[in-house]
Enzyme design. Structure first.
Site, PDB file in Angstrom:
ATOM      1  N   SER A  34      15.813  -5.975 -12.091  1.00  0.00           N
ATOM      2  CA  SER A  34      16.304  -6.925 -11.079  1.00  0.00           C
ATOM      3  C   SER A  34      15.147  -7.754 -10.531  1.00  0.00           C
ATOM      4  O   SER A  34      15.339  -8.905 -10.156  1.00  0.00           O
ATOM      5  CB  SER A  34      17.009  -6.179  -9.937  1.00  0.00           C
ATOM      6  OG  SER A  34      16.134  -5.238  -9.359  1.00  0.00           O
ATOM      7  N   TYR A 141      14.009  -3.151   6.337  1.00  0.00           N
ATOM      8  CA  TYR A 141      13.166  -2.650   5.243  1.00  0.00           C
ATOM      9  C   TYR A 141      12.273  -1.513   5.751  1.00  0.00           C
ATOM     10  O   TYR A 141      12.178  -0.445   5.132  1.00  0.00           O
ATOM     11  CB  TYR A 141      12.337  -3.811   4.702  1.00  0.00           C
ATOM     12  CG  TYR A 141      11.257  -3.468   3.712  1.00  0.00           C
ATOM     13  CD1 TYR A 141      11.555  -3.098   2.402  1.00  0.00           C
ATOM     14  CD2 TYR A 141       9.906  -3.565   4.070  1.00  0.00           C
ATOM     15  CE1 TYR A 141      10.545  -2.827   1.488  1.00  0.00           C
ATOM     16  CE2 TYR A 141       8.895  -3.296   3.172  1.00  0.00           C
ATOM     17  CZ  TYR A 141       9.216  -2.921   1.877  1.00  0.00           C
ATOM     18  OH  TYR A 141       8.211  -2.650   0.978  1.00  0.00           O
TER      19      TYR A 141
HETATM   20  N1  NAD Z   1       3.410  -5.656  -3.330  1.00  0.00           N
HETATM   21  C1  NAD Z   1       3.106  -5.323  -2.099  1.00  0.00           C
HETATM   22  O1  NAD Z   1       2.348  -6.006  -1.445  1.00  0.00           O
HETATM   23  C2  NAD Z   1       3.674  -4.079  -1.455  1.00  0.00           C
HETATM   24  C3  NAD Z   1       3.266  -3.761  -0.155  1.00  0.00           C
HETATM   25  C4  NAD Z   1       3.784  -2.614   0.422  1.00  0.00           C
HETATM   26  C5  NAD Z   1       4.644  -1.803  -0.277  1.00  0.00           C
HETATM   27  N2  NAD Z   1       5.023  -2.138  -1.539  1.00  0.00           N
HETATM   28  C6  NAD Z   1       5.923  -1.233  -2.254  1.00  0.00           C
HETATM   29  O2  NAD Z   1       5.364  -0.971  -3.533  1.00  0.00           O
HETATM   30  C7  NAD Z   1       6.394  -0.799  -4.492  1.00  0.00           C
HETATM   31  C8  NAD Z   1       6.208  -1.744  -5.660  1.00  0.00           C
HETATM   32  O3  NAD Z   1       6.236  -3.089  -5.167  1.00  0.00           O
HETATM   33  P1  NAD Z   1       5.996  -4.335  -6.126  1.00  0.00           P
HETATM   34  O4  NAD Z   1       5.294  -5.347  -5.327  1.00  0.00           O
HETATM   35  O5  NAD Z   1       5.411  -3.880  -7.402  1.00  0.00           O
HETATM   36  O6  NAD Z   1       7.496  -4.834  -6.308  1.00  0.00           O
HETATM   37  P2  NAD Z   1       8.287  -5.274  -7.612  1.00  0.00           P
HETATM   38  O7  NAD Z   1       9.520  -5.950  -7.136  1.00  0.00           O
HETATM   39  O8  NAD Z   1       7.404  -6.022  -8.547  1.00  0.00           O
HETATM   40  O9  NAD Z   1       8.667  -3.886  -8.281  1.00  0.00           O
HETATM   41  C9  NAD Z   1       9.776  -3.142  -7.883  1.00  0.00           C
HETATM   42  C10 NAD Z   1      10.604  -2.864  -9.131  1.00  0.00           C
HETATM   43  O10 NAD Z   1      11.740  -2.081  -8.759  1.00  0.00           O
HETATM   44  C11 NAD Z   1      12.808  -2.485  -9.575  1.00  0.00           C
HETATM   45  N3  NAD Z   1      14.067  -2.095  -8.936  1.00  0.00           N
HETATM   46  C12 NAD Z   1      14.628  -2.609  -7.814  1.00  0.00           C
HETATM   47  N4  NAD Z   1      15.792  -1.996  -7.546  1.00  0.00           N
HETATM   48  C13 NAD Z   1      15.975  -1.076  -8.527  1.00  0.00           C
HETATM   49  C14 NAD Z   1      17.003  -0.155  -8.812  1.00  0.00           C
HETATM   50  N5  NAD Z   1      18.080  -0.059  -8.034  1.00  0.00           N
HETATM   51  N6  NAD Z   1      16.875   0.633  -9.913  1.00  0.00           N
HETATM   52  C15 NAD Z   1      15.791   0.529 -10.725  1.00  0.00           C
HETATM   53  N7  NAD Z   1      14.793  -0.334 -10.509  1.00  0.00           N
HETATM   54  C16 NAD Z   1      14.883  -1.133  -9.412  1.00  0.00           C
HETATM   55  C17 NAD Z   1      12.648  -3.989  -9.726  1.00  0.00           C
HETATM   56  O11 NAD Z   1      13.296  -4.490 -10.885  1.00  0.00           O
HETATM   57  C18 NAD Z   1      11.134  -4.139  -9.799  1.00  0.00           C
HETATM   58  O12 NAD Z   1      10.681  -4.188 -11.142  1.00  0.00           O
HETATM   59  C19 NAD Z   1       7.694  -0.992  -3.728  1.00  0.00           C
HETATM   60  O13 NAD Z   1       8.160   0.262  -3.321  1.00  0.00           O
HETATM   61  C20 NAD Z   1       7.299  -1.794  -2.510  1.00  0.00           C
HETATM   62  O14 NAD Z   1       8.183  -1.556  -1.428  1.00  0.00           O
HETATM   63  C21 NAD Z   1       4.566  -3.267  -2.137  1.00  0.00           C
END
Ligand code: NAD
Length: 341
Positions: A34, A141
């Site tokens: 997604s 969130y």
């Molecule tokens: N990037 C940041 O700055 C940041 C900061 C704080 C926390 N986070 C956390 O780190 C983690 C990774 O973040 P990211 O930036 O790589 O985000 P991202 O969106 O690139 O990766 C998240 C992945 O989860 C998948 N996903 C979403 N819903 C799903 C579902 N129901 N089933 C299976 N897959 C699903 C999406 O397809 C996506 O590939 C997340 O938990 C996010 O909350 C990220």
């Protein structure tokens, strides 16, 4: 170790999976694509396209894999949007996590979970945030991440598995989703420029954030899975140097055009602040330094250069908007309502 990485087609999950494969681990991985892309998935991982909101399918998959170590990164991390899509946010974060965790516990194989949480759990408290502050989320969130953290603590105590919780700062770098108009300010700025548009800044732009290049994040989340000394611990991961969004915009413009004298048609435009957005968000990392050996190696300006080079190699992306919000309000930012990005 049989390892499961959720969100493995996403930005941070794919870099983590690469690191685990490079260490020779057997890595199982899931993502519903997604927000992630097949091109990010390490070919040496066993990958399944799976929506973790589907409890039955997730139960079947996890019961077969019987993971010993889970890194949970799957998420809908659109924090600013979560006030307008609260059901999706809760289902993709909290429910998807429980759907994964429960069959893993039931299988009897689970030894440890590394949960990727967020600084949003600190809410509007006075920064710098340290890990011992109470959780006081200010948005949906942050509330979902708080529930995920607390559920991990409670279930680990009752069902005997270990955990480590990681709260990253704004992480950026190659593989971030450039077409997401709802999150990742740096990617949005760069993608607007690649589309020959100015970008927009919410509020006065004097809100501060701290940014981590992905290479300064992956080694520490990787390590958290294997170091018994960090069991039961929570870590902030990110640099302490904060920057205003205005200044971030200036650096992006200068690095993108290679000069401070860029065409004034790209001057950022300001819009009203987003509801629930906190003014200052940065934290202490003393604990991660001490216990995980955390160290920042990529300076923001160098990281932005690398990010721009990668984004250019991908080319300008068309922003992908939701069909609709769950809740409508005049507080929905115009960039989303009028699709300005
Ligand atoms: N990037 C940041 O700055 C940041 C900061 C704080 C926390 N986070 C956390 O780190 C983690 C990774 O973040 P990211 O930036 O790589 O985000 P991202 O969106 O690139 O990766 C998240 C992945 O989860 C998948 N996903 C979403 N819903 C799903 C579902 N129901 N089933 C299976 N897959 C699903 C999406 O397809 C996506 O590939 C997340 O938990 C996010 O909350 C990220």
């Amino acid at each position: 170790m049989r390892i499961l990485v959720t969100g493995a087609a996403g930005f941070m999950g794919s870099h983590l999976a690469d690191a685990l494969v490079a260490k020779g681990h057997e890595v199982h991985s899931v993502d519903d694509l997604s927000g992630g892309f097949m091109r990010n998935v390490n070919p040496a991982c066993k990958f399944k396209q799976l929506d973790l909101r589907d409890r039955e399918a997730t139960n079947k998959y996890v019961s077969e894999i019987k993971p010993e170590l889970i890194y949970h990164l799957a998420a809908d991390a659109t924090e600013g949007r979560s006030q307008f899509t609260p059901v999706q946010c809760t289902e993709r974060n909290y429910m998807a996590y429980l759907n994964t965790l429960v069959p893993a516990i039931r299988s009897g194989a689970l030894k440890k979970v590394v949960l990727t949480s967020s600084m949003s759990v600190y809410g509007a408290q006075t920064p710098p945030f340290s890990e011992d502050l109470d959780r006081k989320p200010e948005d949906i969130y942050g509330l979902a991440k708080t529930a995920m953290e607390r559920s991990t603590e409670i279930l680990s105590e009752v069902h005997n598995f270990d955990y480590t919780i990681i709260r990253p700062h704004n992480v950026y770098g190659p593989r971030q989703n450039l077409s997401d108009p709802y999150r990742n300010v740096m990617s949005i700025f760069i993608n607007c420029l690649m589309n020959n548009k100015n970008f927009y800044v919410y509020g006065d732009g004097e809100q501060t954030r701290a940014f981590s290049y992905i290479d300064d994040f992956t080694p520490y989340i990787t390590k958290a899975g294997f170091d018994d000394k960090v069991n039961g611990e929570i870590f902030n991961i990110g640099p302490v140097e904060e920057v205003t969004i205005n200044h971030l915009g200036e650096i992006v413009l200068e690095k993108y055009f290679g000069t401070k004298d860029w065409d004034k048609k790209y001057t950022p435009k300001h819009l009203p602040p987003r509801p629930k957005e906190v003014k200052e968000a940065y934290c202490t990392v003393d604990k991660a330094r001490k216990m995980l050996g955390y160290n920042t190696t990529v300076h923001l300006e160098d990281g932005i250069e690398k990010m721009i080079a990668w984004a250019r190699s991908m080319g300008a992306q068309k922003p992908v908007y939701l069909d609709d919000f769950e809740l409508h309000s005049d507080k929905i930012p115009l960039t989303w309502k009028d699709k300005l990005i």
